[in-house]
Design an enzyme around this catalytic site. Sequence first.
Site, PDB file in Angstrom:
ATOM      1  N   LYS A  45       0.822  -1.214   0.000  1.00 27.64           N
ATOM      2  CA  LYS A  45       0.000   0.000   0.000  1.00 27.64           C
ATOM      3  C   LYS A  45       0.856   1.265   0.000  1.00 27.64           C
ATOM      4  CE  LYS A  45      -2.362   0.505   3.791  1.00 27.64           C
ATOM      5  NZ  LYS A  45      -1.930   1.676   4.553  1.00 27.64           N
TER       6      LYS A  45
ATOM      7  N   ARG B 150      -9.264   4.025  10.130  1.00 26.52           N
ATOM      8  CA  ARG B 150      -8.950   2.635  10.470  1.00 26.52           C
ATOM      9  C   ARG B 150     -10.134   1.952  11.140  1.00 26.52           C
ATOM     10  NH1 ARG B 150      -3.273   3.188  10.641  1.00 26.52           N
ATOM     11  NH2 ARG B 150      -2.051   1.321  10.993  1.00 26.52           N
TER      12      ARG B 150
ATOM     13  N   ARG C  37      11.136 -10.505   4.416  1.00 23.33           N
ATOM     14  CA  ARG C  37      11.799  -9.226   4.726  1.00 23.33           C
ATOM     15  C   ARG C  37      12.966  -9.426   5.694  1.00 23.33           C
ATOM     16  NH1 ARG C  37       6.867  -5.574   6.845  1.00 23.33           N
ATOM     17  NH2 ARG C  37       5.689  -5.365   4.932  1.00 23.33           N
TER      18      ARG C  37
ATOM     19  N   ARG D 252      12.377  -9.230  11.638  1.00 23.20           N
ATOM     20  CA  ARG D 252      11.595  -8.677  12.747  1.00 23.20           C
ATOM     21  C   ARG D 252      10.711  -9.768  13.321  1.00 23.20           C
ATOM     22  NH1 ARG D 252       8.393  -3.457  10.752  1.00 23.20           N
ATOM     23  NH2 ARG D 252       6.776  -4.668  11.788  1.00 23.20           N
TER      24      ARG D 252
ATOM     25  N   ARG E 179      -1.378 -11.110  12.578  1.00 21.54           N
ATOM     26  CA  ARG E 179      -1.586  -9.708  12.184  1.00 21.54           C
ATOM     27  C   ARG E 179      -2.667  -9.592  11.106  1.00 21.54           C
ATOM     28  NH1 ARG E 179       4.292  -7.944  10.596  1.00 21.54           N
ATOM     29  NH2 ARG E 179       3.404  -6.051   9.749  1.00 21.54           N
TER      30      ARG E 179
END
Length: 246
Positions: free
Chosen positions: A41, A120, A159, A192, A203
Site C-alpha cells: 500500500k 482505520r 523481509r 523482525r 496480524r
Amino acid sequence: METKCDRAAWLKGPAFQCSSELAPVARPYRLVLLGAPGVGKGTQAELLCARLGACQLSTGDVFRAAKSLTEAERSPAMNAALEYMKRGDLVPDTTVLELVRERLACLRCGNGFLLDGFPRTVAQAEALQTILAGEKIKLDAVLNYELPIDEVVARISGRRTCPKCKAGFHITGMPPKQAGICDKCGTALVQREDDRPEAVRVRMAVYEKSTTPLAQFYRQRNLLVTIAATGTPEEIAARTLKMLPA
Ligand code: AMP
C-alpha cells in the site's frame, strides 16, 4: 513547480506551511487507501501521488514525525498520541480525529489527497464523512488492495533488516549481494519478530477483523474499489489508475 510536496503542514501541523507546492492538477482525486500489511500500500501511495499530483496523507507518518518535534512544537493531540504510542497502545479515535481536524487545510488542498492509514475504524470513517461534508468535499473512491494470505505471508516473512543501519532487503524481491549480510555496512541481517509467518497470520486476522466493517461501510456508499495487489508495483498502479472514476 515541484513534483513532490514536503507535506510540512500534514506532518508537523497547521503552524507549518508546505515549503514546496505541487503543480496544480486539472482533476484532483480524493482517495482513501486500504490494504493489509505486506500488500504494498505504501508503494502504491507513492506511485499514485506522483501520477495524480496529490499528497499522501498518512496518519502513521504524522505520529512518527511527532517524535522529532519539540514538545512546544507539538499540539496537545500530538503529545497525547505519543503517550499512547510509548505505552504500545493504539491511538484512540478521539485523538486521531483531533489530529486530522487540525490538518483540515490538507483535506482542502486543491490537488486532492490520498489518505493512508486513516480511517482505520468505522467511527473514524463516519467522522471523516462529517468533516468532508462540512467542507463540501466528496471522496472519489476507497481503494482496497487485496492479496491472497499465502502471498502476504511470503512477502512479509521474506523481509530482512539491518539492525545497525536499518537498510531493508527481501530474500527474493531485493536480496543482499551476500545472503544474510547488509550491503551497506556488512552487519548480519535480522528478521523482525512480527514478520515471522505465525505472527503475520495473526496480524492478518487482526487486520481482517478491523477492516471488514470499514470495507462494508464504503461498499454501502458505492465508494469501494477492490484491486488485486498482484504483479509489480507499476502493474498494480496502472491497474489502479484504470479503475478510478473519470
Ligand atoms: P501505520 O504506519 O499506518 O502502520 O501506523 C503506525 C501506528 O500509528 C499504528 O500502529 C497505530 O498505533 C498508529 N496509527 C496510525 N494511524 C492510526 C489510526 N487511523 N488510528 C489509530 N492509530 C493509528
